[in-house]
Design a protein around this motif. Sequence first.
Motif, PDB file in Angstrom:
ATOM      1  N   SER A  85       0.840  -1.197   0.000  1.00 58.11           N
ATOM      2  CA  SER A  85       0.000   0.000   0.000  1.00 58.11           C
ATOM      3  C   SER A  85       0.874   1.245   0.000  1.00 58.11           C
ATOM      4  N   ALA A  86       0.376   2.311  -0.632  1.00 57.47           N
ATOM      5  CA  ALA A  86       1.113   3.564  -0.676  1.00 57.47           C
ATOM      6  C   ALA A  86       0.224   4.707  -0.214  1.00 57.47           C
ATOM      7  N   HIS A  87       0.672   5.451   0.781  1.00 55.98           N
ATOM      8  CA  HIS A  87      -0.045   6.641   1.232  1.00 55.98           C
ATOM      9  C   HIS A  87       0.345   7.829   0.353  1.00 55.98           C
ATOM     10  N   THR A  88      -0.662   8.591  -0.070  1.00 55.46           N
ATOM     11  CA  THR A  88      -0.431   9.803  -0.860  1.00 55.46           C
ATOM     12  C   THR A  88      -1.378  10.885  -0.376  1.00 55.46           C
ATOM     13  N   GLY A  89      -0.856  12.069  -0.106  1.00 52.75           N
ATOM     14  CA  GLY A  89      -1.634  13.154   0.461  1.00 52.75           C
ATOM     15  C   GLY A  89      -2.744  13.662  -0.443  1.00 52.75           C
ATOM     16  N   TYR A  90      -3.774  14.213   0.176  1.00 51.73           N
ATOM     17  CA  TYR A  90      -4.932  14.728  -0.552  1.00 51.73           C
ATOM     18  C   TYR A  90      -4.509  15.783  -1.574  1.00 51.73           C
ATOM     19  N   GLY A  91      -3.628  16.697  -1.147  1.00 50.46           N
ATOM     20  CA  GLY A  91      -3.167  17.737  -2.050  1.00 50.46           C
ATOM     21  C   GLY A  91      -2.427  17.188  -3.245  1.00 50.46           C
ATOM     22  N   ASP A  92      -1.610  16.164  -3.035  1.00 49.20           N
ATOM     23  CA  ASP A  92      -0.876  15.546  -4.142  1.00 49.20           C
ATOM     24  C   ASP A  92      -1.827  14.855  -5.111  1.00 49.20           C
ATOM     25  N   LEU A  93      -2.875  14.250  -4.577  1.00 47.41           N
ATOM     26  CA  LEU A  93      -3.865  13.603  -5.435  1.00 47.41           C
ATOM     27  C   LEU A  93      -4.629  14.639  -6.252  1.00 47.41           C
ATOM     28  N   GLN A  94      -4.937  15.770  -5.623  1.00 48.06           N
ATOM     29  CA  GLN A  94      -5.599  16.841  -6.356  1.00 48.06           C
ATOM     30  C   GLN A  94      -4.710  17.387  -7.472  1.00 48.06           C
ATOM     31  N   LYS A  95      -3.441  17.509  -7.169  1.00 49.76           N
ATOM     32  CA  LYS A  95      -2.492  18.097  -8.119  1.00 49.76           C
ATOM     33  C   LYS A  95      -2.262  17.189  -9.318  1.00 49.76           C
ATOM     34  N   ASN A 103       3.449   6.291  -9.530  1.00 49.06           N
ATOM     35  CA  ASN A 103       4.413   6.024  -8.469  1.00 49.06           C
ATOM     36  C   ASN A 103       4.022   4.785  -7.669  1.00 49.06           C
ATOM     37  N   ALA A 104       2.741   4.662  -7.351  1.00 46.91           N
ATOM     38  CA  ALA A 104       2.272   3.497  -6.593  1.00 46.91           C
ATOM     39  C   ALA A 104       2.524   2.209  -7.364  1.00 46.91           C
ATOM     40  N   LYS A 105       2.274   2.242  -8.651  1.00 48.52           N
ATOM     41  CA  LYS A 105       2.487   1.050  -9.475  1.00 48.52           C
ATOM     42  C   LYS A 105       3.981   0.742  -9.606  1.00 48.52           C
ATOM     43  N   THR A 106       4.802   1.781  -9.695  1.00 53.09           N
ATOM     44  CA  THR A 106       6.254   1.577  -9.754  1.00 53.09           C
ATOM     45  C   THR A 106       6.749   0.890  -8.492  1.00 53.09           C
ATOM     46  N   LEU A 107       6.179   1.270  -7.355  1.00 56.61           N
ATOM     47  CA  LEU A 107       6.562   0.648  -6.082  1.00 56.61           C
ATOM     48  C   LEU A 107       6.008  -0.764  -5.933  1.00 56.61           C
ATOM     49  N   GLY A 108       5.047  -1.114  -6.783  1.00 50.82           N
ATOM     50  CA  GLY A 108       4.450  -2.445  -6.710  1.00 50.82           C
ATOM     51  C   GLY A 108       3.228  -2.521  -5.828  1.00 50.82           C
ATOM     52  N   ALA A 109       2.692  -1.362  -5.415  1.00 54.86           N
ATOM     53  CA  ALA A 109       1.547  -1.336  -4.498  1.00 54.86           C
ATOM     54  C   ALA A 109       0.274  -1.832  -5.166  1.00 54.86           C
ATOM     55  N   LYS A 110      -0.605  -2.375  -4.353  1.00 57.94           N
ATOM     56  CA  LYS A 110      -1.945  -2.769  -4.792  1.00 57.94           C
ATOM     57  C   LYS A 110      -2.991  -1.748  -4.361  1.00 57.94           C
ATOM     58  N   PHE A 111      -2.639  -0.959  -3.330  1.00 56.06           N
ATOM     59  CA  PHE A 111      -3.578   0.000  -2.766  1.00 56.06           C
ATOM     60  C   PHE A 111      -2.951   1.396  -2.758  1.00 56.06           C
ATOM     61  N   LEU A 112      -3.755   2.390  -3.075  1.00 56.46           N
ATOM     62  CA  LEU A 112      -3.362   3.782  -2.967  1.00 56.46           C
ATOM     63  C   LEU A 112      -4.297   4.423  -1.941  1.00 56.46           C
TER      64      LEU A 112
END
Length: 287
Positions: A85-95, A103-112
Amino acid sequence: MKVITPFLLAVLAVSAFAAPAADFQQHLGLQLWSLRDQMKQSPTAALDLAKSYGIKEVETAGIPAGMTAEQFATELKSRGLTVVSAHTGYGDLQKDVDLAIRNAKTLGAKFLVCPYPPTDKNKVFSEEIAQQAAANFNTWGEACRKAGLRFGFHPHGLEFRPTKGGKGETVFDLLVRDTKPELVSFQLDVFWVFHAGQDPVKLLEKYPNRWISLHVKDMRKGAVTHLNTGSTLPTDKVTVGQGQINWPAVLRAAQKIGIQQYYLEDETPTPLQCIPDSLKYLRALKL
């Protein structure tokens, strides 16, 4: 001929993610925010620490400064650490939600997962802000689904304010109702739910098909609860098993509804002592 209603379609979509109940110890990982100070000093040394704890699965809290997602992924993989899983801030998601997904897929995450809600100038997560957040979550959830990820939101305590309509409903209930089950799930942080005066067991049981993972951290005995501030003193956070949360009850409830991922998140003043002590307690716990 059987008619597939929108409601049934949503139920089927959520069911597709469901999995048999798993022993929480099989997927007991670490939220890398636990090593935030160490990560600032040396990301590679912080990852070495995570590995030394016997951790196999992690949840990220951003990409370390000076590193690309690709470089971070390489360092994680070289230590046998799997990003679930990868945590990503609300502001970054808006941007730029597309960048967050890449980035999440590059890290191999299944969850954002978005870890904190937007608030007004008084740090209040109002009903009006929640409605806009729900619309964004649905949009981001659709983008994640198309990319093969699952989107989630991590309540931080501010969401459990009573709504203006009363009837025992909270802003979190509104958020659940206004988000689509097939697009948006939730990560239960036991500490922040408890801090807001909620019963984590009852909350798990109330929305059994919406929770995807658990943040495990304990609250000091005697610490004040029933607050919707989303913040507290660092000393109110203690080694898991030494605080006031009934972990056997919480973990049994989580297992019962099929939660697969459990992340220890240490926000105590002494993580290098408390992380191994918490893991020792959790690994020895018999439910």
